[in-house]
Design a protein around this motif. Structure first.
Motif, short mmCIF file in Angstrom:
data_model
loop_
_atom_site.label_atom_id
_atom_site.label_comp_id
_atom_site.label_asym_id
_atom_site.label_seq_id
_atom_site.Cartn_x
_atom_site.Cartn_y
_atom_site.Cartn_z
N ALA A 148 0.98 -1.27 -0.58
CA ALA A 148 0.02 0.55 0.18
C ALA A 148 0.64 0.81 -0.05
O ALA A 148 0.69 1.68 -0.62
CB ALA A 148 -0.93 -0.33 1.52
N PHE A 149 1.73 1.34 0.68
CA PHE A 149 2.77 2.77 0.48
C PHE A 149 3.40 2.60 -0.44
O PHE A 149 3.30 4.02 -0.99
CB PHE A 149 4.06 2.18 2.28
N ILE A 150 4.06 1.46 -1.25
CA ILE A 150 5.10 1.71 -2.59
C ILE A 150 3.68 2.13 -3.67
O ILE A 150 3.56 2.99 -4.73
CB ILE A 150 5.58 0.39 -2.78
N GLY A 151 2.61 1.44 -3.57
CA GLY A 151 1.81 2.04 -4.66
C GLY A 151 1.11 2.85 -3.92
O GLY A 151 0.89 3.81 -5.25
N GLY A 152 0.77 3.95 -3.14
CA GLY A 152 0.40 5.19 -2.28
C GLY A 152 1.46 6.01 -3.43
O GLY A 152 0.92 7.10 -3.80
#
Length: 62
Positions: free
Chosen positions: A27-31
């Motif tokens: 989620a952090f990388i995608g965000g």
């Protein structure tokens, strides 16, 4: 409870924790990719992994 049951419960708990950590990282990388390229309009989403970009961001913070 037997040792087999206890070890099975512990293994299941560890797997759940690892899955949650993996989902948080994804989620952090995608965000970061979405925020940098789509919302920020900066271009290529893979530029998020550029160390110079993060150094520039940290220069603003500190």
């Amino acid at each position: 409870m037997t040792w087999k049951t206890i070890l099975k419960d512990i293994a299941f708990y560890v797997i759940k924790v690892l899955v949650v950590l993996l989902l948080i990282a994804a989620a952090f990388i995608g965000g970061a990719m979405l925020g940098y390229s789509v919302i920020g309009g900066a271009g290529d989403p893979m530029d998020v992994f550029n160390p110079e970009l993060w150094q520039h961001v940290l220069d603003f913070i500190f």
